[in-house]
Design an enzyme around this catalytic site. Structure first.
Site, PDB file in Angstrom:
ATOM      1  CB  CYS A 111      -0.841   0.021   1.045  1.00  0.00           C
ATOM      2  SG  CYS A 111      -1.928  -1.670   1.123  1.00  0.00           S
ATOM      3  CG  HIS A 249      -3.612   3.231   2.117  1.00  0.00           C
ATOM      4  ND1 HIS A 249      -3.830   2.866   1.196  1.00  0.00           N
ATOM      5  CD2 HIS A 249      -3.421   2.216   3.002  1.00  0.00           C
ATOM      6  CE1 HIS A 249      -4.059   1.641   1.035  1.00  0.00           C
ATOM      7  NE2 HIS A 249      -3.996   0.967   2.292  1.00  0.00           N
ATOM      8  CG  ASN A 279      -6.995  -0.853   1.100  1.00  0.00           C
ATOM      9  OD1 ASN A 279      -6.243  -0.489   0.312  1.00  0.00           O
ATOM     10  ND2 ASN A 279      -6.589  -1.445   2.246  1.00  0.00           N
TER      11      ASN A 279
HETATM   12  O1  UT7 Z   1      -3.888  -1.389   3.534  1.00  0.00           O
HETATM   13  C1  UT7 Z   1      -3.477  -1.741   4.523  1.00  0.00           C
HETATM   14  C2  UT7 Z   1      -3.749  -2.805   5.299  1.00  0.00           C
HETATM   15  N1  UT7 Z   1      -5.147  -3.070   5.879  1.00  0.00           N
HETATM   16  C3  UT7 Z   1      -5.737  -1.965   6.826  1.00  0.00           C
HETATM   17  O2  UT7 Z   1      -5.394  -0.930   7.060  1.00  0.00           O
HETATM   18  C4  UT7 Z   1      -6.875  -2.734   7.652  1.00  0.00           C
HETATM   19  C5  UT7 Z   1      -6.746  -2.290   8.965  1.00  0.00           C
HETATM   20  N2  UT7 Z   1      -7.726  -3.046   9.841  1.00  0.00           N
HETATM   21  C6  UT7 Z   1      -8.965  -2.492   9.859  1.00  0.00           C
HETATM   22  O3  UT7 Z   1      -9.493  -1.840   8.951  1.00  0.00           O
HETATM   23  C7  UT7 Z   1     -10.056  -3.261  10.758  1.00  0.00           C
HETATM   24  O4  UT7 Z   1      -9.196  -4.177  11.742  1.00  0.00           O
HETATM   25  C8  UT7 Z   1     -10.937  -4.249  10.040  1.00  0.00           C
HETATM   26  C9  UT7 Z   1     -11.907  -3.506   9.216  1.00  0.00           C
HETATM   27  C10 UT7 Z   1     -10.193  -5.165   9.113  1.00  0.00           C
HETATM   28  C11 UT7 Z   1     -11.685  -5.131  10.974  1.00  0.00           C
HETATM   29  O5  UT7 Z   1     -12.296  -4.215  11.938  1.00  0.00           O
HETATM   30  P1  UT7 Z   1     -12.180  -4.462  13.585  1.00  0.00           P
HETATM   31  O6  UT7 Z   1     -13.265  -3.439  14.136  1.00  0.00           O
HETATM   32  O7  UT7 Z   1     -10.712  -4.561  14.035  1.00  0.00           O
HETATM   33  O8  UT7 Z   1     -13.066  -5.927  13.556  1.00  0.00           O
HETATM   34  P2  UT7 Z   1     -12.396  -7.212  14.202  1.00  0.00           P
HETATM   35  O9  UT7 Z   1     -11.424  -7.934  13.324  1.00  0.00           O
HETATM   36  O10 UT7 Z   1     -12.007  -7.090  15.635  1.00  0.00           O
HETATM   37  O11 UT7 Z   1     -13.532  -8.307  14.288  1.00  0.00           O
HETATM   38  C12 UT7 Z   1     -14.669  -7.915  15.110  1.00  0.00           C
HETATM   39  C13 UT7 Z   1     -15.886  -8.852  15.175  1.00  0.00           C
HETATM   40  C14 UT7 Z   1     -15.545 -10.438  14.932  1.00  0.00           C
HETATM   41  O12 UT7 Z   1     -16.548 -11.205  15.635  1.00  0.00           O
HETATM   42  P3  UT7 Z   1     -16.254 -11.583  17.393  1.00  0.00           P
HETATM   43  O13 UT7 Z   1     -15.087 -12.330  17.159  1.00  0.00           O
HETATM   44  O14 UT7 Z   1     -16.171 -10.433  17.961  1.00  0.00           O
HETATM   45  O15 UT7 Z   1     -17.608 -12.300  17.468  1.00  0.00           O
HETATM   46  C15 UT7 Z   1     -15.402 -10.527  13.567  1.00  0.00           C
HETATM   47  O16 UT7 Z   1     -15.482 -11.997  13.252  1.00  0.00           O
HETATM   48  O17 UT7 Z   1     -16.363  -8.644  13.635  1.00  0.00           O
HETATM   49  C16 UT7 Z   1     -16.529  -9.835  12.960  1.00  0.00           C
HETATM   50  N3  UT7 Z   1     -16.415  -9.493  11.634  1.00  0.00           N
HETATM   51  C17 UT7 Z   1     -17.345  -9.313  10.784  1.00  0.00           C
HETATM   52  N4  UT7 Z   1     -18.550  -9.222  11.163  1.00  0.00           N
HETATM   53  C18 UT7 Z   1     -19.555  -8.919   9.971  1.00  0.00           C
HETATM   54  C19 UT7 Z   1     -15.225  -9.366  10.726  1.00  0.00           C
HETATM   55  N5  UT7 Z   1     -15.439  -9.207   9.525  1.00  0.00           N
HETATM   56  C20 UT7 Z   1     -16.852  -9.068   9.458  1.00  0.00           C
HETATM   57  C21 UT7 Z   1     -17.677  -8.695   8.468  1.00  0.00           C
HETATM   58  N6  UT7 Z   1     -18.952  -8.616   8.901  1.00  0.00           N
HETATM   59  N7  UT7 Z   1     -17.379  -8.296   7.199  1.00  0.00           N
END
Ligand code: UT7
Length: 322
Positions: A111, A249, A279
């Site tokens: 990225c 980004h 992204n």
């Molecule tokens: O380009 C550079 C690289 N990438 C980034 O910069 C990404 C950086 N990270 C992020 O943007 C965020 O961490 C994400 C958007 C990827 C994830 O958001 P989060 O608030 O960190 O969620 P999480 O991974 O902590 O997941 C929270 C919950 C989980 O469920 P439990 O374990 O709490 O029951 C996940 O399984 O949300 C669940 N979850 C979803 N639910 C519905 C994860 N993805 C989804 C989804 N829809 N698409």
């Protein structure tokens, strides 16, 4: 001496995929994706390649500047999703657009790739080696995404952006800061080919993008403001002097908000397009730049900051006068 961006262009695949479309593939919802990321839809390739998207973006950048492809000396493509190992995307683009005089090669810093490529082009031009460069960020990440993994497949989009930069006699502000930390590379990975020869066969770990989202989130909100301040200090400026943070980004709107807060800046100074395109890794910065330029939002003399972060880990910032 410095360089000036004299043309911009971008290209997106035709097919638009909404959050509701994804909710038919994996267990997710429009509400979850919007609230956690700010993304509403993205463009996904149904045949458009990294090279074709890059070439279209380059042609638009050349037309924007009123410049012929034969005038280009250097053609750099930042990508982590080429269709082939060889020839590199930049050489394919050179062939398509007819930039017969250019030296062409690819660069992969995920990225941060576009910014690292821009810095590389700047260094070549600053030392007088080349005078006109096309710098491209382009990805077709949809071929690297696990479409059964709701944690990643909702984030990424495909597209390409290009800028045409020219050596300029002016002593414009142009400052870069770049960083890499390979010891933390495991938090965002994607294997390509397994080693299989007559002597050994090593299984592939995963051909798809694997990401520790929380780890990347924490890294971005800490390191990005630091490196923006580092670049601003080199330019003798503070965040208050900046008219527009062209990019950040476009990974997650919550990351952008958090960075704005850490820099004590109004989030309105941080334009976003991730709602429409998601992204696109190395393509996010040049695509947004092109959209802003075409919308007339970039005015001569404006102080602009660009900043990227991602796999590697890599991150960087650039301060420039538009
Ligand atoms: O380009 C550079 C690289 N990438 C980034 O910069 C990404 C950086 N990270 C992020 O943007 C965020 O961490 C994400 C958007 C990827 C994830 O958001 P989060 O608030 O960190 O969620 P999480 O991974 O902590 O997941 C929270 C919950 C989980 O469920 P439990 O374990 O709490 O029951 C996940 O399984 O949300 C669940 N979850 C979803 N639910 C519905 C994860 N993805 C989804 C989804 N829809 N698409």
């Amino acid at each position: 001496m410095s360089i000036k961006i004299i043309g911009t262009g971008s290209a997106l695949p035709e097919k638009k995929v909404t959050n509701d479309d994804l909710a038919e593939l994996v267990e997710t919802s429009d509400q979850w994706i919007r609230e956690r990321t700010g993304i509403g839809s993205r463009h996904i390739s149904t045949g458009e390649t990294v090279a074709r998207l890059s070439a279209a973006a380059c042609e638009r950048a050349l037309a924007d500047a009123g410049c012929a492809a034969e005038e280009v000396d250097l053609l750099l493509v930042a990508t982590c999703s080429p269709e082939s190992g060889v020839p590199c995307v930049a050489c394919q683009v050179q062939g398509i657009i007819g930039a017969s005089k250019a030296v062409a090669f690819d660069l992969n810093a995920a990225c941060s790739g576009f910014l690292f490529a821009l810095h590389t082009a700047w260094a070549y031009m600053e030392t007088g080696i080349y005078r006109k460069a096309l710098i491209v960020g382009a990805e077709v990440l949809s071929k690297l995404v696990d479409w059964t993994d709701r944690g990643t497949c909702i984030l990424f989009g495909d597209g390409a952006g290009a800028v045409l930069a020219e050596h300029s006699g002016h002593n414009d502000v142009f400052r870069f800061v770049q960083h890499s930390d390979g010891s933390r590379g495991g938090s965002l990975t994607c294997d390509t080919r397994r080693l299989k020869n007559p002597y050994v066969e090593i299984p592939l770990q995963s051909p798809w993008i694997q990401m520790d989202g929380r780890e990347i989130f924490a890294f971005a909100v800490r390191r990005v403001p630091e490196c923006i301040e580092e670049a601003l200090a080199q330019a003798g400026m503070t965040a208050d002097d900046v008219d527009m943070f062209v990019l950040l980004h476009q990974a997650n709107y919550r990351i952008i908000e958090s960075i704005a807060k850490r820099l004590k800046q109004d989030v309105k100074k941080f334009p976003v397009n991730l709602e429409r395109v998601g992204n696109m890794s190395s393509a996010t910065i040049p695509v947004l730049l092109d959209e802003l330029k075409r919308a007339g939002r970039l005015k001569d003399g404006m102080s602009v900051v660009m900043s990227g972060f991602g796999a590697g880990l890599t991150w960087g910032a650039c301060v420039m006068k538009w």
